[in-house]
Design a protein around this motif. Structure first.
Motif, PDB file in Angstrom:
ATOM      1  N   PHE A  50      10.318  10.801  12.123  1.00 46.64           N
ATOM      2  CA  PHE A  50      11.734  10.449  12.001  1.00 46.64           C
ATOM      3  C   PHE A  50      12.170  10.319  10.549  1.00 46.64           C
ATOM      4  O   PHE A  50      13.355  10.422  10.242  1.00 46.64           O
ATOM      5  N   ARG A  51      11.229  10.118   9.632  1.00 50.31           N
ATOM      6  CA  ARG A  51      11.576  10.017   8.204  1.00 50.31           C
ATOM      7  C   ARG A  51      11.729  11.384   7.537  1.00 50.31           C
ATOM      8  O   ARG A  51      12.169  11.472   6.403  1.00 50.31           O
ATOM      9  N   ILE A  77      10.569   6.218  -2.692  1.00 49.35           N
ATOM     10  CA  ILE A  77       9.341   5.819  -3.378  1.00 49.35           C
ATOM     11  C   ILE A  77       8.144   6.540  -2.773  1.00 49.35           C
ATOM     12  O   ILE A  77       7.291   7.074  -3.483  1.00 49.35           O
ATOM     13  N   SER A  78       8.082   6.565  -1.458  1.00 46.61           N
ATOM     14  CA  SER A  78       6.974   7.236  -0.767  1.00 46.61           C
ATOM     15  C   SER A  78       7.369   8.689  -0.494  1.00 46.61           C
ATOM     16  O   SER A  78       8.536   9.059  -0.556  1.00 46.61           O
ATOM     17  N   THR A  99      11.189  12.539  -3.919  1.00 49.73           N
ATOM     18  CA  THR A  99      10.409  11.801  -2.942  1.00 49.73           C
ATOM     19  C   THR A  99       8.933  11.812  -3.313  1.00 49.73           C
ATOM     20  O   THR A  99       8.404  12.837  -3.733  1.00 49.73           O
ATOM     21  N   GLY A 100       8.314  10.648  -3.214  1.00 59.33           N
ATOM     22  CA  GLY A 100       6.877  10.560  -3.394  1.00 59.33           C
ATOM     23  C   GLY A 100       6.390  10.325  -4.806  1.00 59.33           C
ATOM     24  O   GLY A 100       5.184  10.313  -5.039  1.00 59.33           O
ATOM     25  N   GLU A 133       0.827  -1.210   0.000  1.00 57.15           N
ATOM     26  CA  GLU A 133       0.000   0.000   0.000  1.00 57.15           C
ATOM     27  C   GLU A 133       0.866   1.267   0.000  1.00 57.15           C
ATOM     28  O   GLU A 133       0.414   2.334  -0.411  1.00 57.15           O
ATOM     29  N   ILE A 134       2.119   1.146   0.416  1.00 56.28           N
ATOM     30  CA  ILE A 134       3.061   2.271   0.405  1.00 56.28           C
ATOM     31  C   ILE A 134       4.006   2.173  -0.789  1.00 56.28           C
ATOM     32  O   ILE A 134       4.234   3.154  -1.494  1.00 56.28           O
ATOM     33  N   TYR A 135       4.548   0.978  -1.031  1.00 53.88           N
ATOM     34  CA  TYR A 135       5.623   0.814  -2.003  1.00 53.88           C
ATOM     35  C   TYR A 135       5.184   0.183  -3.323  1.00 53.88           C
ATOM     36  O   TYR A 135       5.981   0.088  -4.249  1.00 53.88           O
TER      37      TYR A 135
END
Length: 142
Positions: free
Chosen positions: A110-111, A101-102, A125-126, A21-23
């Motif tokens: 922290f990201r 990727i996200s 990013t994203g 769902e994220i990657y």
């Protein structure tokens, strides 16, 4: 023909299985095939993935010694924790683009901090897997 390396850090060998769902559902091997097909005859590409910080650092030094023209790196979690990876990128003196990727800014706090970004000429990013393609395209023009 320019030589460009695409480096992937920890857990990226789990693409297609880890948090789709994220990657997404594309595997790292499939991504490599897609990138190779897109840039066939335009760039000499080398792919490398490791879950080990030292292996990535050794690879960056080897790429510098082999006089690569650029690096695309998705350092995974090392992006947010590794001063050693940052130092390796700075010491290599290779144009490097950091890819995520996200959208790291829509995720955990922290990201939001990248230790490696200051050693790179750009950060993407994203954009999903398209970020890899955009990074290679940019490096080919550099």
């Amino acid at each position: 023909m320019k030589k460009i390396a695409i480096l992937n850090g920890p857990n990226l060998d789990r693409l297609g299985k880890r948090e789709p769902e994220i990657y997404g559902s594309t595997t790292l091997a499939q991504l490599e095939e897609l990138v190779r097909a897109e840039f066939a005859g335009k760039a000499q590409l080398e792919f490398f993935q490791s879950n080990h910080e030292g292996a990535l650092i050794d690879k960056i030094a080897a790429l510098a010694d082999a006089k690569f023209d650029g690096v695309v790196i998705n350092g995974g979690a090392f992006t947010h924790t590794s001063v050693a990876l940052r130092d390796a990128l700075l010491g290599a003196h290779l144009p490097t683009i950091e890819v995520h990727i996200s959208n790291i800014y829509k995720r955990e706090d922290f990201r939001h901090k990248s230790l490696t970004a200051p050693a790179c000429i750009a950060v993407i990013t994203g954009l999903g897997l398209e970020g890899y393609f955009a990074a290679v395209r940019f490096l080919l023009k550099k």
